[in-house]
Motif scaffolding. Structure first.
Motif, PDB file in Angstrom:
ATOM      1  N   ASP A   1      44.970  40.704 115.740  1.00 47.48           N
ATOM      2  CA  ASP A   1      43.716  39.955 115.610  1.00 47.48           C
ATOM      3  C   ASP A   1      43.447  39.627 114.140  1.00 47.48           C
ATOM      4  N   GLU A   2      44.539  39.382 113.396  1.00 45.55           N
ATOM      5  CA  GLU A   2      44.430  39.141 111.957  1.00 45.55           C
ATOM      6  C   GLU A   2      43.653  37.864 111.623  1.00 45.55           C
ATOM      7  N   MET A   3      43.554  36.935 112.577  1.00 44.81           N
ATOM      8  CA  MET A   3      42.799  35.706 112.327  1.00 44.81           C
ATOM      9  C   MET A   3      41.333  35.993 112.007  1.00 44.81           C
ATOM     10  N   LEU A   4      40.857  37.155 112.433  1.00 43.87           N
ATOM     11  CA  LEU A   4      39.461  37.521 112.168  1.00 43.87           C
ATOM     12  C   LEU A   4      39.260  37.966 110.723  1.00 43.87           C
ATOM     13  N   ARG A   5      40.351  38.198 109.986  1.00 38.28           N
ATOM     14  CA  ARG A   5      40.222  38.703 108.617  1.00 38.28           C
ATOM     15  C   ARG A   5      39.539  37.703 107.679  1.00 38.28           C
ATOM     16  N   ARG A   6      39.554  36.453 108.041  1.00 39.27           N
ATOM     17  CA  ARG A   6      38.866  35.454 107.203  1.00 39.27           C
ATOM     18  C   ARG A   6      37.348  35.641 107.263  1.00 39.27           C
ATOM     19  N   PHE A   7      36.872  36.404 108.283  1.00 38.18           N
ATOM     20  CA  PHE A   7      35.438  36.650 108.420  1.00 38.18           C
ATOM     21  C   PHE A   7      35.065  38.090 108.058  1.00 38.18           C
ATOM     22  N   SER A   8      35.979  38.814 107.410  1.00 42.83           N
ATOM     23  CA  SER A   8      35.742  40.219 107.089  1.00 42.83           C
ATOM     24  C   SER A   8      34.478  40.423 106.271  1.00 42.83           C
ATOM     25  N   ASP A   9      33.861  41.563 106.497  1.00 45.73           N
ATOM     26  CA  ASP A   9      32.615  41.979 105.843  1.00 45.73           C
ATOM     27  C   ASP A   9      31.394  41.237 106.365  1.00 45.73           C
ATOM     28  N   ALA A  10      31.548  40.573 107.509  1.00 49.64           N
ATOM     29  CA  ALA A  10      30.399  39.950 108.170  1.00 49.64           C
ATOM     30  C   ALA A  10      29.768  40.957 109.132  1.00 49.64           C
ATOM     31  N   SER A  11      28.479  40.872 109.311  1.00 49.03           N
ATOM     32  CA  SER A  11      27.764  41.740 110.242  1.00 49.03           C
ATOM     33  C   SER A  11      26.916  40.902 111.181  1.00 49.03           C
ATOM     34  N   PHE A  12      26.874  41.322 112.442  1.00 49.46           N
ATOM     35  CA  PHE A  12      26.056  40.679 113.463  1.00 49.46           C
ATOM     36  C   PHE A  12      25.212  41.775 114.102  1.00 49.46           C
ATOM     37  N   GLY A  13      24.054  42.034 113.500  1.00 48.12           N
ATOM     38  CA  GLY A  13      23.261  43.148 113.982  1.00 48.12           C
ATOM     39  C   GLY A  13      23.995  44.458 113.744  1.00 48.12           C
ATOM     40  N   ASN A  14      24.263  45.195 114.805  1.00 51.51           N
ATOM     41  CA  ASN A  14      24.947  46.487 114.705  1.00 51.51           C
ATOM     42  C   ASN A  14      26.465  46.378 114.791  1.00 51.51           C
ATOM     43  N   ILE A  15      26.991  45.160 114.812  1.00 50.05           N
ATOM     44  CA  ILE A  15      28.441  44.960 114.873  1.00 50.05           C
ATOM     45  C   ILE A  15      28.935  44.488 113.513  1.00 50.05           C
ATOM     46  N   HIS A  16      29.893  45.224 112.955  1.00 50.69           N
ATOM     47  CA  HIS A  16      30.377  44.956 111.605  1.00 50.69           C
ATOM     48  C   HIS A  16      31.885  44.670 111.648  1.00 50.69           C
ATOM     49  N   LEU A  17      32.288  43.543 111.088  1.00 57.35           N
ATOM     50  CA  LEU A  17      33.696  43.154 111.042  1.00 57.35           C
ATOM     51  C   LEU A  17      34.267  43.504 109.672  1.00 57.35           C
ATOM     52  N   GLN A  18      35.288  44.361 109.643  1.00 56.12           N
ATOM     53  CA  GLN A  18      35.844  44.859 108.390  1.00 56.12           C
ATOM     54  C   GLN A  18      37.358  44.998 108.499  1.00 56.12           C
ATOM     55  N   ASP A  19      38.022  45.151 107.345  1.00 57.44           N
ATOM     56  CA  ASP A  19      39.463  45.414 107.324  1.00 57.44           C
ATOM     57  C   ASP A  19      39.761  46.901 107.256  1.00 57.44           C
ATOM     58  N   LYS A  20      38.839  47.666 106.678  1.00 56.46           N
ATOM     59  CA  LYS A  20      39.007  49.125 106.572  1.00 56.46           C
ATOM     60  C   LYS A  20      37.629  49.742 106.471  1.00 56.46           C
ATOM     61  N   LEU A  21      37.573  51.058 106.637  1.00 58.49           N
ATOM     62  CA  LEU A  21      36.283  51.739 106.622  1.00 58.49           C
ATOM     63  C   LEU A  21      36.446  53.131 106.026  1.00 58.49           C
ATOM     64  N   VAL A  22      35.527  53.491 105.133  1.00 60.36           N
ATOM     65  CA  VAL A  22      35.433  54.867 104.638  1.00 60.36           C
ATOM     66  C   VAL A  22      34.194  55.466 105.286  1.00 60.36           C
ATOM     67  N   LEU A  23      34.396  56.543 106.041  1.00 61.81           N
ATOM     68  CA  LEU A  23      33.325  57.159 106.809  1.00 61.81           C
ATOM     69  C   LEU A  23      33.045  58.558 106.275  1.00 61.81           C
ATOM     70  N   SER A  24      31.798  58.816 105.930  1.00 61.20           N
ATOM     71  CA  SER A  24      31.395  60.145 105.457  1.00 61.20           C
ATOM     72  C   SER A  24      31.055  61.017 106.661  1.00 61.20           C
ATOM     73  N   LEU A  25      31.684  62.194 106.709  1.00 62.74           N
ATOM     74  CA  LEU A  25      31.455  63.152 107.790  1.00 62.74           C
ATOM     75  C   LEU A  25      31.043  64.475 107.147  1.00 62.74           C
ATOM     76  N   GLY A  26      29.767  64.618 106.901  1.00 57.07           N
ATOM     77  CA  GLY A  26      29.300  65.776 106.159  1.00 57.07           C
ATOM     78  C   GLY A  26      29.801  65.702 104.727  1.00 57.07           C
ATOM     79  N   ASP A  27      30.494  66.742 104.281  1.00 59.78           N
ATOM     80  CA  ASP A  27      31.060  66.737 102.934  1.00 59.78           C
ATOM     81  C   ASP A  27      32.515  66.292 102.916  1.00 59.78           C
ATOM     82  N   GLN A  28      32.973  65.692 104.037  1.00 64.88           N
ATOM     83  CA  GLN A  28      34.341  65.196 104.135  1.00 64.88           C
ATOM     84  C   GLN A  28      34.336  63.682 104.296  1.00 64.88           C
ATOM     85  N   LYS A  29      35.481  63.071 103.967  1.00 67.28           N
ATOM     86  CA  LYS A  29      35.602  61.617 104.059  1.00 67.28           C
ATOM     87  C   LYS A  29      36.820  61.228 104.889  1.00 67.28           C
TER      88      LYS A  29
END
Length: 279
Positions: free
Chosen positions: A84-112
């Protein structure tokens, strides 16, 4: 049906729009959970092999359920993959609670956790995309044949059998590729100070600690919804691998009518919820 509350859910490699996709099973799983965060880690819609003549209701129901979860407050992160790489041209767009990204860093307490699809490690995709696409079509054909053979096996009371798993496990180069993929992802994560690295792409569910000279991290792979039917779930500081199993109420849930499917109404609910939260 009572829904399970889950802090984080990661699924990948659904390949909606292909014959091998197990959309009915994924829909049942999504209906059974109430996640705070849902991460779709690439190859959710298979744009490479998309066919206008094949996108059945069961595939639409998956999309509907994802949007429905977002409309009820779930944060949905769609991370792009190679199919679904064609969607990468729209990366970092958000539609309400839906976020289109190429990667994500998620904080889980004191871990990443560092989360991305993983196709960046695939030389065949980076240097010869037509070979990768040809391989994708061949894989889809193999899965289609395998689905028919498994239907026959189930009719005579035998267990399902995976052709592709047999091939992967018997070919040394395939085994080495998977191991190299996992080690490379983990080594990069350690070097950048992450506690977890989460990928998809290789359709190989896995959870293991990888140690390097610079430290260690936990490598996780969410598998796929073609053969393995797996997802990663995080609750109370612990990651677990979920394996889908058929349940007695499966057939009842399959009869849900999609005549009232209204994507625009659901998208409006997502946006309205976001506006209410920020007000």
């Amino acid at each position: 049906m009572k829904k399970r509350k889950v802090e984080v859910v990661v699924i990948s490699d659904v390949h909606l729009g292909t014959y091998g996709c197990r959309a009915k099973e994924l829909y049942r799983y999504l209906k059974s959970i109430q996640p705070t965060t849902l991460i779709l880690n690439g190859d959710i819609v298979d744009i490479w092999q998309f066919r206008k003549r094949y996108f059945p209701k069961s595939h639409l129901k998956v999309i509907k359920q994802i949007i429905s979860l977002a409309s009820k407050g779930t944060q949905v992160h769609y991370l792009t993959g190679n199919h679904d790489e064609m969607l990468r041209r729209f990366s970092d767009a958000s539609f309400g609670n839906i976020h289109l990204q190429d990667k994500l860093v998620l904080s889980l307490g004191d871990q990443k956790a560092w989360i991305f699809h993983g196709d960046i490690f695939d030389a065949s995709i980076q240097s010869a995309k037509w070979i990768a696409k040809l391989g994708g079509w061949g894989y889809d054909l193999l899965i289609t044949i395998n689905s028919f053979s498994n239907w026959c096996l189930e009719k005579i009371g035998r267990e399902r059998f995976s052709f592709s798993k047999m091939i992967k496990n018997s070919v040394k180069k395939a085994v080495k590729y998977i191991t190299d993929f996992e080690d490379t992802a983990a080594e990069l994560a350690v070097d950048q100070g992450f506690d977890f690295v989460i990928c998809g792409h290789i359709h190989q569910p896995e959870m293991r600690e990888v140690k390097t000279k610079n430290g260690s991290c936990v490598y996780l792979n969410s598998g796929d919804w073609i053969e393995n039917l797996t997802a990663l779930e995080y609750n109370d500081g612990v990651w677990q691998m979920y394996h889908y199993q058929n349940e007695d109420n499966d057939e009842k849930e399959d009869v849900e009518d999609l005549n009232d499917l209204d994507i625009h109404r659901l998208i409006k609910k997502v946006t309205d919820y976001k506006n209410e939260q920020s007000a």
